[in-house]
Scaffold this motif. Structure first.
Motif, PDB file in Angstrom:
ATOM      1  N   MET A 146      -1.813  -9.332  10.826  1.00 31.44           N
ATOM      2  CA  MET A 146      -0.376  -9.445  10.607  1.00 31.44           C
ATOM      3  C   MET A 146       0.375  -8.174  11.004  1.00 31.44           C
ATOM      4  O   MET A 146       1.481  -8.237  11.526  1.00 31.44           O
ATOM      5  CB  MET A 146      -0.071  -9.763   9.145  1.00 31.44           C
ATOM      6  CG  MET A 146      -0.835 -10.938   8.568  1.00 31.44           C
ATOM      7  SD  MET A 146      -0.456 -12.485   9.380  1.00 31.44           S
ATOM      8  CE  MET A 146       1.150 -12.789   8.691  1.00 31.44           C
ATOM      9  N   GLY A 147      -0.254  -7.027  10.713  1.00 24.03           N
ATOM     10  CA  GLY A 147       0.395  -5.748  11.026  1.00 24.03           C
ATOM     11  C   GLY A 147       1.407  -5.328   9.979  1.00 24.03           C
ATOM     12  O   GLY A 147       2.420  -4.691  10.303  1.00 24.03           O
ATOM     13  N   LEU A 148       1.162  -5.711   8.744  1.00 26.19           N
ATOM     14  CA  LEU A 148       1.994  -5.288   7.613  1.00 26.19           C
ATOM     15  C   LEU A 148       3.474  -5.684   7.710  1.00 26.19           C
ATOM     16  O   LEU A 148       4.357  -4.863   7.469  1.00 26.19           O
ATOM     17  CB  LEU A 148       1.916  -3.758   7.443  1.00 26.19           C
ATOM     18  CG  LEU A 148       0.988  -3.210   6.373  1.00 26.19           C
ATOM     19  CD1 LEU A 148       1.060  -1.679   6.389  1.00 26.19           C
ATOM     20  CD2 LEU A 148       1.312  -3.713   4.996  1.00 26.19           C
ATOM     21  N   PRO A 176      -4.124   2.140   7.232  1.00 22.58           N
ATOM     22  CA  PRO A 176      -4.658   2.894   8.357  1.00 22.58           C
ATOM     23  C   PRO A 176      -4.697   4.386   8.046  1.00 22.58           C
ATOM     24  O   PRO A 176      -3.934   4.868   7.238  1.00 22.58           O
ATOM     25  CB  PRO A 176      -3.681   2.595   9.493  1.00 22.58           C
ATOM     26  CG  PRO A 176      -2.433   2.162   8.843  1.00 22.58           C
ATOM     27  CD  PRO A 176      -2.820   1.549   7.533  1.00 22.58           C
ATOM     28  N   SER A 183      -6.752  -0.256   2.272  1.00 24.76           N
ATOM     29  CA  SER A 183      -7.126  -0.628   3.639  1.00 24.76           C
ATOM     30  C   SER A 183      -6.113  -0.064   4.620  1.00 24.76           C
ATOM     31  O   SER A 183      -6.133  -0.407   5.790  1.00 24.76           O
ATOM     32  CB  SER A 183      -7.188  -2.147   3.785  1.00 24.76           C
ATOM     33  OG  SER A 183      -8.364  -2.626   3.182  1.00 24.76           O
ATOM     34  N   ASN A 210      -6.659 -12.829  10.489  1.00 26.37           N
ATOM     35  CA  ASN A 210      -5.288 -12.337  10.590  1.00 26.37           C
ATOM     36  C   ASN A 210      -5.249 -10.905  11.049  1.00 26.37           C
ATOM     37  O   ASN A 210      -6.114 -10.087  10.713  1.00 26.37           O
ATOM     38  CB  ASN A 210      -4.564 -12.477   9.239  1.00 26.37           C
ATOM     39  CG  ASN A 210      -4.720 -11.240   8.384  1.00 26.37           C
ATOM     40  OD1 ASN A 210      -3.996 -10.263   8.535  1.00 26.37           O
ATOM     41  ND2 ASN A 210      -5.727 -11.263   7.508  1.00 26.37           N
ATOM     42  N   ASN A 239     -10.615  -6.991   0.054  1.00 27.05           N
ATOM     43  CA  ASN A 239      -9.683  -7.319   1.123  1.00 27.05           C
ATOM     44  C   ASN A 239     -10.463  -8.102   2.175  1.00 27.05           C
ATOM     45  O   ASN A 239     -11.686  -8.263   2.065  1.00 27.05           O
ATOM     46  CB  ASN A 239      -9.110  -6.011   1.708  1.00 27.05           C
ATOM     47  CG  ASN A 239      -7.751  -6.201   2.361  1.00 27.05           C
ATOM     48  OD1 ASN A 239      -7.477  -7.212   2.980  1.00 27.05           O
ATOM     49  ND2 ASN A 239      -6.892  -5.204   2.181  1.00 27.05           N
ATOM     50  N   SER A 240      -9.776  -8.595   3.207  1.00 22.36           N
ATOM     51  CA  SER A 240     -10.461  -9.328   4.278  1.00 22.36           C
ATOM     52  C   SER A 240     -11.556  -8.449   4.893  1.00 22.36           C
ATOM     53  O   SER A 240     -11.486  -7.223   4.842  1.00 22.36           O
ATOM     54  CB  SER A 240      -9.454  -9.718   5.363  1.00 22.36           C
ATOM     55  OG  SER A 240      -8.706  -8.589   5.767  1.00 22.36           O
ATOM     56  N   ASN A 282      -2.956  -0.457  -1.735  1.00 23.55           N
ATOM     57  CA  ASN A 282      -3.836  -1.039  -0.721  1.00 23.55           C
ATOM     58  C   ASN A 282      -4.506   0.076   0.067  1.00 23.55           C
ATOM     59  O   ASN A 282      -3.874   0.730   0.880  1.00 23.55           O
ATOM     60  CB  ASN A 282      -2.998  -1.937   0.215  1.00 23.55           C
ATOM     61  CG  ASN A 282      -3.849  -2.637   1.241  1.00 23.55           C
ATOM     62  OD1 ASN A 282      -5.020  -2.317   1.427  1.00 23.55           O
ATOM     63  ND2 ASN A 282      -3.254  -3.602   1.929  1.00 23.55           N
ATOM     64  N   LYS A 333       3.634  -8.835  -1.198  1.00 24.52           N
ATOM     65  CA  LYS A 333       3.078  -8.375   0.082  1.00 24.52           C
ATOM     66  C   LYS A 333       3.081  -6.856   0.085  1.00 24.52           C
ATOM     67  O   LYS A 333       4.020  -6.221  -0.407  1.00 24.52           O
ATOM     68  CB  LYS A 333       3.947  -8.895   1.242  1.00 24.52           C
ATOM     69  CG  LYS A 333       3.622  -8.282   2.604  1.00 24.52           C
ATOM     70  CD  LYS A 333       2.208  -8.597   3.083  1.00 24.52           C
ATOM     71  CE  LYS A 333       1.872  -7.855   4.391  1.00 24.52           C
ATOM     72  NZ  LYS A 333       0.434  -8.062   4.767  1.00 24.52           N
TER      73      LYS A 333
HETATM   74  C1  LIG Z   1      -4.602  -4.079   7.754  1.00 23.82           C
HETATM   75  C2  LIG Z   1      -3.342  -3.335   7.424  1.00 23.82           C
HETATM   76  C3  LIG Z   1      -2.212  -3.782   8.357  1.00 23.82           C
HETATM   77  C4  LIG Z   1      -3.585  -1.857   7.651  1.00 23.82           C
HETATM   78  C5  LIG Z   1      -2.965  -3.539   5.941  1.00 23.82           C
HETATM   79  C6  LIG Z   1      -2.327  -4.883   5.595  1.00 23.82           C
HETATM   80  C7  LIG Z   1      -3.283  -6.023   5.646  1.00 23.82           C
HETATM   81  C8  LIG Z   1      -3.139  -7.057   6.543  1.00 23.82           C
HETATM   82  C9  LIG Z   1      -2.057  -7.107   7.556  1.00 23.82           C
HETATM   83  O1  LIG Z   1      -0.857  -6.985   7.187  1.00 23.82           O
HETATM   84  O2  LIG Z   1      -2.432  -7.264   8.758  1.00 23.82           O
HETATM   85  N1  LIG Z   1      -4.037  -8.105   6.569  1.00 23.82           N
HETATM   86  C10 LIG Z   1      -5.105  -8.158   5.700  1.00 23.82           C
HETATM   87  O3  LIG Z   1      -5.923  -9.100   5.718  1.00 23.82           O
HETATM   88  N2  LIG Z   1      -5.255  -7.161   4.789  1.00 23.82           N
HETATM   89  C11 LIG Z   1      -4.402  -6.089   4.737  1.00 23.82           C
HETATM   90  O4  LIG Z   1      -4.606  -5.193   3.881  1.00 23.82           O
END
Ligand SMILES: CC(C)(C)CCc1c(C(=O)O)[nH]c(=O)[nH]c1=O
Length: 309
Positions: A70-72, A130, A128, A68, A192-193, A126, A44
């Motif tokens: 999730m917010g890491l 922020p 993606s 999702n 990524n998503s 990653n 993760k």
């Molecule tokens: C979206 C972020 C929370 C900035 C990075 C972690 C992440 C998450 C997440 O932890 O929400 N979900 C995803 O589908 N892709 C991701 O890269």
């Protein structure tokens, strides 16, 4: 028929693995992937210190995929780094350590820690993550991404690739590839998503964070995933391998990602739904397709997508 593959000189006996975020939160989940038919695993995405993540419900599976926000949530870099360092000594396998800093400083600090360690695997950065509030995620801000990668490769010498969100415009494929081609990346992982989708049940959103907005995975994203895999396969220098992620739930989907140029294929939503036995099923289904077509290894058809005359 063999399903082995190579990335940056590292051999894997199977070209399938989990996607970061799925079945990779703790030792228990990582061990399940490690002991499955998968060739390796990715952790993760880690931040410097552990995070609880967003309020529940933050993941929802639906018939055609998942959403999702999730917010890491993660147990922090030290947890994953220590676990992988001791596991790789036993199994001699190459594992992927995913990470994403919430600032450039945090990212550089984590990478400096990994660089100083005896970790022998690969880093999946990653992108993606922020950015400054009000600016798009890092990978959609190419000047900032180039600046970060320049600072990373000023000191980081272990194999490192980047996890990319999907791009949707040919001009963006061109501009992004121009940036990534400047760096000694081991791979790019597409995709990524698809960010900020919305799934509704009756009259209500299905996840709590962000008023229901979340990253979309599953069947919904396979065409976008395949296009990103192939667009970067066409544009990047050969030393940068492609990892294909998105919409994989059958051997046919794995075949299509490899046909588009992927050297490794990751499974997210379908792994969440089916469990780690999916890796044996996908391996069997891909093997049957390859036998039918007379392919011995994935290199016999990797990147060989045909166009219409
Ligand atoms: C979206 C972020 C929370 C900035 C990075 C972690 C992440 C998450 C997440 O932890 O929400 N979900 C995803 O589908 N892709 C991701 O890269």
């Amino acid at each position: 028929v063999l399903l082995n593959t190579t990335i940056a000189g590292y051999e894997f006996d199977n070209c399938l693995m989990n996607a970061a975020g799925v079945c990779c939160y703790d030792h228990e989940e990582l061990t399940m992937v490690d002991q499955s038919s998968a060739g390796t695993f990715v952790t993760k995405s880690a931040t410097k210190t552990s995070r609880e993540g967003n309020p529940l419900p933050r993941y929802q599976a639906v018939p055609l995929g998942s959403i999702n926000s999730m917010g890491l949530p993660n147990l922090g870099l030290d947890y994953y780094l220590d676990y992988v360092r001791q596991l790789e000594k036993q199994t001699k396998k190459t594992y992927f350590l995913s990470m994403t800093g919430l600032s450039k400083e945090e990212t550089l600090e984590m990478l400096k820690q990994v660089e100083l360690s005896d970790f022998k695997g690969m880093v999946e950065l990653n992108l993606s993550c922020p950015n400054v509030p009000g600016k798009p995620q890092l990978a959609y801000d190419l000047p900032t991404t180039e600046n970060l990668l320049t600072e990373v490769f000023a000191f980081f010498t272990k194999p490192l690739g980047v996890k990319l969100p999907p791009y949707f415009d040919i001009a963006h494929f061109d501009a992004a590839a121009e940036v990534y081609n400047k760096f000694p990346l081991a791979f790019v992982n597409c995709v990524n998503s698809i960010g900020n989708g919305l799934i509704i049940n009756d009259e209500t959103v299905v996840i709590k964070p962000k008023n229901g907005f979340g990253g979309i995975g599953g069947d919904y994203i396979k065409p976008t995933a395949l296009a990103n895999v192939h667009a970067f396969y066409q544009r990047l220098k050969p030393s940068i391998k492609i990892i294909g992620t998105g919409g994989v739930k059958t051997g046919r989907d794995v075949f299509e990602h490899i046909l588009c140029g992927a050297s490794m294929v990751q499974v997210g939503t379908a792994l969440e739904k089916e469990g780690v036995e999916i890796f044996a099923r996908l391996s069997q289904e891909l093997t049957e397709i390859m036998q039918e077509k007379g392919y011995q290894t994935i290199e016999d058809f990797r990147g060989k997508l045909q166009y219409l005359a």
